[in-house]
Design a protein around this motif. Structure first.
Motif, PDB file in Angstrom:
ATOM      1  N   GLN A  67      28.485  51.550  52.816  1.00  0.00           N
ATOM      2  CA  GLN A  67      27.391  51.131  51.932  1.00  0.00           C
ATOM      3  C   GLN A  67      27.779  49.976  51.012  1.00  0.00           C
ATOM      4  N   LEU A  68      29.064  49.945  50.604  1.00  0.00           N
ATOM      5  CA  LEU A  68      29.448  49.046  49.499  1.00  0.00           C
ATOM      6  C   LEU A  68      30.280  47.844  49.938  1.00  0.00           C
ATOM      7  N   ASN A  69      30.946  47.937  51.086  1.00  0.00           N
ATOM      8  CA  ASN A  69      31.787  46.824  51.574  1.00  0.00           C
ATOM      9  C   ASN A  69      32.816  46.399  50.518  1.00  0.00           C
ATOM     10  N   ALA A  70      33.441  47.396  49.904  1.00  0.00           N
ATOM     11  CA  ALA A  70      34.435  47.114  48.861  1.00  0.00           C
ATOM     12  C   ALA A  70      35.778  46.747  49.480  1.00  0.00           C
ATOM     13  N   PHE A  71      36.185  47.509  50.489  1.00  0.00           N
ATOM     14  CA  PHE A  71      37.489  47.287  51.139  1.00  0.00           C
ATOM     15  C   PHE A  71      37.313  46.462  52.407  1.00  0.00           C
ATOM     16  N   VAL A  72      38.229  45.504  52.617  1.00  0.00           N
ATOM     17  CA  VAL A  72      38.237  44.753  53.875  1.00  0.00           C
ATOM     18  C   VAL A  72      39.394  45.194  54.770  1.00  0.00           C
ATOM     19  N   ILE A 108      50.501  53.488  44.736  1.00  0.00           N
ATOM     20  CA  ILE A 108      50.396  53.498  46.197  1.00  0.00           C
ATOM     21  C   ILE A 108      49.213  52.630  46.615  1.00  0.00           C
ATOM     22  N   VAL A 109      49.507  51.575  47.372  1.00  0.00           N
ATOM     23  CA  VAL A 109      48.449  50.648  47.799  1.00  0.00           C
ATOM     24  C   VAL A 109      47.715  51.264  48.990  1.00  0.00           C
ATOM     25  N   VAL A 110      46.403  51.495  48.828  1.00  0.00           N
ATOM     26  CA  VAL A 110      45.632  52.070  49.950  1.00  0.00           C
ATOM     27  C   VAL A 110      44.885  51.001  50.736  1.00  0.00           C
ATOM     28  N   GLY A 111      44.676  49.809  50.141  1.00  0.00           N
ATOM     29  CA  GLY A 111      43.975  48.780  50.902  1.00  0.00           C
ATOM     30  C   GLY A 111      43.690  47.551  50.088  1.00  0.00           C
ATOM     31  N   LYS A 112      43.022  46.596  50.757  1.00  0.00           N
ATOM     32  CA  LYS A 112      42.695  45.296  50.165  1.00  0.00           C
ATOM     33  C   LYS A 112      41.185  45.219  49.943  1.00  0.00           C
ATOM     34  N   THR A 113      40.820  44.645  48.817  1.00  0.00           N
ATOM     35  CA  THR A 113      39.401  44.603  48.458  1.00  0.00           C
ATOM     36  C   THR A 113      38.820  43.202  48.609  1.00  0.00           C
ATOM     37  N   LEU A 114      37.538  43.189  48.928  1.00  0.00           N
ATOM     38  CA  LEU A 114      36.828  41.940  49.208  1.00  0.00           C
ATOM     39  C   LEU A 114      36.895  40.971  48.028  1.00  0.00           C
ATOM     40  N   THR A 115      37.237  39.724  48.319  1.00  0.00           N
ATOM     41  CA  THR A 115      37.141  38.655  47.319  1.00  0.00           C
ATOM     42  C   THR A 115      36.068  37.664  47.767  1.00  0.00           C
ATOM     43  N   PRO A 117      27.583  49.516  43.196  1.00  0.00           N
ATOM     44  CA  PRO A 117      27.333  50.958  43.337  1.00  0.00           C
ATOM     45  C   PRO A 117      26.189  51.473  42.460  1.00  0.00           C
ATOM     46  N   TRP A 118      25.809  50.716  41.434  1.00  0.00           N
ATOM     47  CA  TRP A 118      24.707  51.162  40.568  1.00  0.00           C
ATOM     48  C   TRP A 118      23.352  50.885  41.200  1.00  0.00           C
ATOM     49  N   ARG A 119      23.289  49.867  42.046  1.00  0.00           N
ATOM     50  CA  ARG A 119      22.060  49.551  42.794  1.00  0.00           C
ATOM     51  C   ARG A 119      22.516  48.654  43.927  1.00  0.00           C
ATOM     52  N   THR A 120      22.437  49.161  45.141  1.00  0.00           N
ATOM     53  CA  THR A 120      23.143  48.487  46.237  1.00  0.00           C
ATOM     54  C   THR A 120      22.432  47.225  46.733  1.00  0.00           C
ATOM     55  N   THR A 121      21.236  46.945  46.190  1.00  0.00           N
ATOM     56  CA  THR A 121      20.586  45.667  46.489  1.00  0.00           C
ATOM     57  C   THR A 121      21.153  44.548  45.617  1.00  0.00           C
ATOM     58  N   GLN A 122      21.965  44.903  44.596  1.00  0.00           N
ATOM     59  CA  GLN A 122      22.430  43.919  43.618  1.00  0.00           C
ATOM     60  C   GLN A 122      23.883  43.530  43.900  1.00  0.00           C
ATOM     61  N   MET A 123      24.257  42.351  43.394  1.00  0.00           N
ATOM     62  CA  MET A 123      25.639  41.898  43.547  1.00  0.00           C
ATOM     63  C   MET A 123      26.561  42.655  42.588  1.00  0.00           C
ATOM     64  N   ALA A 147      35.859  45.875  42.005  1.00  0.00           N
ATOM     65  CA  ALA A 147      34.879  46.478  41.096  1.00  0.00           C
ATOM     66  C   ALA A 147      34.101  47.584  41.807  1.00  0.00           C
ATOM     67  N   ALA A 148      33.639  47.318  43.017  1.00  0.00           N
ATOM     68  CA  ALA A 148      32.866  48.333  43.750  1.00  0.00           C
ATOM     69  C   ALA A 148      33.738  49.558  44.026  1.00  0.00           C
ATOM     70  N   ALA A 149      35.019  49.332  44.330  1.00  0.00           N
ATOM     71  CA  ALA A 149      35.923  50.439  44.678  1.00  0.00           C
ATOM     72  C   ALA A 149      36.177  51.355  43.482  1.00  0.00           C
ATOM     73  N   VAL A 150      36.372  50.771  42.302  1.00  0.00           N
ATOM     74  CA  VAL A 150      36.655  51.609  41.121  1.00  0.00           C
ATOM     75  C   VAL A 150      35.357  52.235  40.602  1.00  0.00           C
ATOM     76  N   ALA A 151      34.286  51.440  40.542  1.00  0.00           N
ATOM     77  CA  ALA A 151      33.029  51.950  39.982  1.00  0.00           C
ATOM     78  C   ALA A 151      32.467  53.104  40.811  1.00  0.00           C
ATOM     79  N   SER A 152      32.751  53.112  42.111  1.00  0.00           N
ATOM     80  CA  SER A 152      32.226  54.181  42.969  1.00  0.00           C
ATOM     81  C   SER A 152      33.209  55.333  43.100  1.00  0.00           C
ATOM     82  N   GLY A 153      34.393  55.211  42.499  1.00  0.00           N
ATOM     83  CA  GLY A 153      35.354  56.313  42.551  1.00  0.00           C
ATOM     84  C   GLY A 153      36.171  56.397  43.823  1.00  0.00           C
TER      85      GLY A 153
END
Ligand SMILES: NC(=O)CC[C@H](N)C(=O)O
Length: 460
Positions: free
Chosen positions: A54-59, A132-139, A159-165, A174-180
């Motif tokens: 849904q969020l495309n936080a991790f690449v 512990i590094v679990v992954g890389k996040t979208l830039t 994560p607060w409204r997925t139609t928004q940036m 930001a998406a990874a931390v805000a969504s837990g």
């Protein structure tokens, strides 16, 4: 282990395990034996699997490798060795920061599949501290954009409204931390790239004094403006992360019980003024100050000089980084990033040199100003998160989205000052951030002040 203290009724997604859980609580649970580092990595993996579509936080994600490292950290703990407050804590790394065991793409087609030789210095420091590094996040592509919706991997979603940036360029962090999905993440900030997405996603985002944290192994946008920083759930988590990033030089400061002298900075002439956002942030600044805040002396008169210095420095430095790529592989860029790079080319040598001199002059002006106030306060961003791909802010005095997102953060990059965005509340269900800016080199004091005086807003 305690349940998360606050709820997130406006969040558009069912949050992952780490939302609202503090690193100190996770450490307590690991010390008490009710959780292991491997459990935490499994929680991260489960949340990423559920939420990332849904969020495309991790690449890039590598839970198997993270579990192996977590096993080592758990064994260390069992033998009595705890490296520090990040021991066993899963973290995410923005994808313009080198990782030896994972690809690093800068969000760009030019670097798809690129594998760095070594970890960036800040990644090495985090790992040494037990993270512990679990992954890389979208830039945002090459970190050149504050919207977080242009990269070869697409757009991150709020994560607060997925139609928004999410805002950017540390969009996925930001998406990874805000969504837990993870409790804390690394970002980089050249004009607002940590603080903008932190504000738009309801997080704490901290940019240190320029040069305080090593940028070795960070792919540059504009090196003299840029610093690695942190996106976190709370100030205390940002503090322990920054301690690790600074190689332990950023010792926690204590703050006196006395009042704090907060200078309020008006949006104009830096950015447009959305009355609801400004009112929410000003109320947060007054709660923080424990009373009314007075206008800061002599800030707005420098707005034009700050903006023009920023423009020349960022464009000249960014073009220097990309000149050959723009000539030889223009078709691989996102069209918007390419257009911005081409517009960066005309900056003349003398204009760059003059901007550097102006910066030195302005730094002296602001050093004097910080003899009168402890911190400057203003919104981190003048608006709430725009829709994905939106490029103009509607309404009277319509403005560009990019300029509006960056207008209140980039002056502090020109000056190299430490700055933090704190969740201030919500406007129409979307988060807004209170930004505090302090004198150069006072990172510890700014973080300590924020930790002692800031209260998380309660959702209605
Ligand atoms: N990387 C950043 O800090 C934000 C983006 C960049 N400053 C820009 O102008 O788009």
């Amino acid at each position: 282990m305690t349940q998360p203290s606050s709820s997130f009724p406006h969040l558009a997604v069912e949050p992952g395990f780490f939302r609202g859980r503090r690193i100190a609580d996770l450490q307590e649970a690991m010390a008490g034996g009710s959780l292991t580092a491997q459990d935490l990595v499994r929680h991260a993996g489960a949340a990423i699997e559920r939420l990332n579509p849904q969020l495309n936080a991790f690449v890039h994600v590598d839970i198997a490798a993270a579990l192996a490292v977590a096993g080592e950290r758990d064994a260390e703990r069992a033998s009595g060795k705890v490296r520090g407050p990040l021991h066993g804590i899963p973290v995410a790394i923005k994808d313009n920061v080198d990782t030896a065991d994972m690809p690093t793409t800068m969000g760009a087609a030019h670097f798809l599949g690129h594998r760095p030789q070594a970890d960036a210095r800040c990644v090495a420091l985090l790992r040494e501290a037990g993270a512990i590094v679990v992954g890389k996040t979208l830039t945002h592509e090459f970190a050149y954009g504050p919207t977080g919706d242009r990269s070869v991997q697409g757009a991150a979603r709020n994560p607060w409204r997925t139609t928004q940036m999410t805002g950017g360029s540390s969009a996925g962090s930001a998406a990874a931390v805000a969504s837990g999905m993870v409790p804390v993440a690394l970002g980089t900030d050249t004009g607002g790239s940590v603080r903008v997405p932190s504000a738009l996603c309801g997080l704490v985002g901290f940019k240190p004094t320029h040069g305080r944290v090593s940028d070795a192994g960070v792919f540059p946008l504009a090196p003299t403006l840029e610093d690695p920083g942190v996106l976190a759930n709370c100030v205390e988590d940002a503090q322990v992360f920054m301690q690790a990033l600074s190689g332990g030089t950023l010792a926690p400061a204590s703050v006196g019980a006395d009042g704090v002298n907060v200078g309020w900075v008006a949006n104009a002439p830096f950015a447009i003024d959305d009355a609801a956002v400004t009112a929410c942030v000003r109320a947060a600044a007054e709660r923080f100050a424990g009373g009314a805040v007075q206008p800061a002396p002599a800030v707005t008169q420098h707005a034009r000089a700050l903006q023009s210095a920023l423009g020349a420095i960022q464009r000249a430095e960014a073009y220097e980084v990309h000149a050959e790529r723009v000539e030889s592989e223009p078709g691989k860029f996102d069209p918007e990033v390419l257009e911005r790079l081409r517009a960066s080319r005309p900056v003349q040598g003398w204009e760059y040199v003059r901007a550097l001199k102006e910066r030195t002059r302005l730094q002296a002006e602001f050093a004097r100003l910080f003899q009168q106030v402890d911190v400057l306060a203003l919104p981190a961003v003048a608006i709430t998160a725009p829709a994905l791909q939106q490029r103009t802010v509607a309404g009277p005095g319509s403005a560009g989205v990019r300029e509006t997102l960056l207008g209140l953060t980039n002056p502090w990059n020109v000056l190299g000052l430490p700055a933090i965005s704190l969740p201030a509340g919500w406007v129409n269900g979307m988060p807004v951030g209170l930004q505090l800016v302090a004198a150069a080199g006072t990172d510890e004091a700014l973080l300590a002040l924020a930790a002692s005086r800031w209260q998380a807003p309660q959702a209605d």
